[in-house]
Design an enzyme around this catalytic site. Structure first.
Site, short mmCIF file in Angstrom:
data_model
loop_
_atom_site.label_atom_id
_atom_site.label_comp_id
_atom_site.label_asym_id
_atom_site.label_seq_id
_atom_site.Cartn_x
_atom_site.Cartn_y
_atom_site.Cartn_z
N LYS A 43 0.81 -0.94 -0.16
CA LYS A 43 -0.04 0.28 0.15
C LYS A 43 0.83 1.27 -0.09
O LYS A 43 0.54 2.50 0.76
CB LYS A 43 -0.59 0.28 1.49
CG LYS A 43 -1.77 -1.62 1.77
CD LYS A 43 -2.13 -1.72 0.30
CE LYS A 43 -3.42 -0.58 -0.24
NZ LYS A 43 -3.82 -1.85 -1.47
N HIS A 98 6.96 -7.12 -2.39
CA HIS A 98 6.98 -6.39 -1.03
C HIS A 98 8.25 -6.91 -0.09
O HIS A 98 8.40 -6.80 0.91
CB HIS A 98 5.22 -6.80 -0.37
CG HIS A 98 4.30 -6.01 -0.77
ND1 HIS A 98 4.20 -4.76 -1.32
CD2 HIS A 98 2.95 -6.39 -1.56
CE1 HIS A 98 3.44 -4.29 -2.44
NE2 HIS A 98 2.53 -5.03 -2.13
N SER A 128 -4.77 2.78 4.32
CA SER A 128 -4.90 2.63 2.74
C SER A 128 -4.80 0.78 3.17
O SER A 128 -5.61 -0.05 3.08
CB SER A 128 -3.89 2.99 1.97
OG SER A 128 -3.99 1.66 0.84
#
Length: 290
Positions: A43, A98, A128
């Site tokens: 995010k 990630h 988020s």
């Protein structure tokens, strides 16, 4: 529904999409010198940066972005499906991840491959991720924002601690194959940011091509592109009835204190913000990343 979480390398992962076997395979991924890795904590602008990199790769031509899903253009390194796609993609490859630094492919550290690392205000990441966790089926229900914030501050969320992720990756500052940029910089000066990226990648673009990248990487354009907005994602992954994948694409969302009938809806109260700031100062002391 979530199938539960597991720990790998001290980091939490959801079992629906990830596995220890896949994460070990990512560590052994054969990196090429012309690979470009799009790395973020979740995010933090991953999809946006992928769109920018896709457009730079094509000289501003949007046809690739309009015809190929973004998870095929920049597959996820940490999933077995993403690994297969990455191995089969034409070079130069764009690969998204990630992963924290200590779980990244070993071969990267002896290569000339490039990493672009995007950092976002962690309070906006928190808000988020809270909304995302409500629609992303592999993740557990986040509960209230207050409950979720405490888990986030403790690193008890998928992909682990934001603080450790950022501290780890920013150790690479100064390496010629590492470029870091903030989400806020992209918003404030997208054209200038694209120019800097082009210089780092060794792919200079004409003024017209730069304009095309900026126009086609806008939030509005991406949100209407089914190849970029995850509307093609299967229902067992995203519950789009509860909200869109591309929600707002703004900075400072955590500050929008919408108070309804005495209830703070989905945003940080002043007390929560102060609590977050205290942990931030403790965790990020000495990093110089402000």
């Amino acid at each position: 529904m979530s199938r539960g979480y597991f720990q790998h390398g001290g980091v939490t992962f959801p079992g629906l999409l990830y596995s220890p076997r896949g994460l070990e395979a990512a560590r052994d991924f054969p990196v090429e010198d012309d690979d470009v890795f799009n790395v973020t904590y979740q995010k933090s602008g991953t999809v946006w940066m992928l769109e920018i990199l896709s457009l730079i790769r094509q000289g501003g031509d949007p046809r690739w972005c309009r015809s190929v899903p973004n998870w095929e253009r920049g597959p996820w390194l940490e999933t077995l499906l993403g690994l297969r796609r990455a191995r089969g993609n034409a070079r130069p490859r764009i690969i998204s991840s990630h992963l924290p630094l200590h779980l990244f492919p070993r071969a990267f550290f002896g290569s000339k491959a490039k990493v672009i690392y995007t950092v976002r205000d962690p309070k906006d990441v928190l808000v988020s991720l809270f909304h995302f966790s409500r629609i992303f089926r592999p993740y557990k229900d986040p509960g209230s924002l207050e409950e979720f914030m405490e888990k986030f501050l403790q690193g008890d969320v998928p992909f682990g601690s934001w603080f450790q992720h950022v501290r780890g990756w920013l150790q690479l500052r100064g390496r010629e194959n590492f470029f870091w940029i903030s989400y806020e910089e992209l918003q404030q000066d997208l054209r200038g940011s694209v120019q800097r990226l082009c210089s780092f990648l060794g792919r200079p673009l004409s003024p017209a091509a730069l304009d095309a990248v900026v126009a086609n990487a806008s939030f509005v354009t991406m949100s209407h592109n089914p190849m970029s907005n995850f509307s093609l994602s299967p229902a067992f992954i995203l519950d789009r009835r509860r909200g869109p994948f591309l929600r707002k694409g703004i900075s400072g969302d955590w500050r929008n204190h919408l108070r309804i009938s005495g209830d703070w809806r989905n945003h940080l109260t002043p007390e929560q913000s102060r609590r977050f700031d205290l942990v931030y100062r403790q965790q990020m002391e000495g990093l110089g990343a402000n």
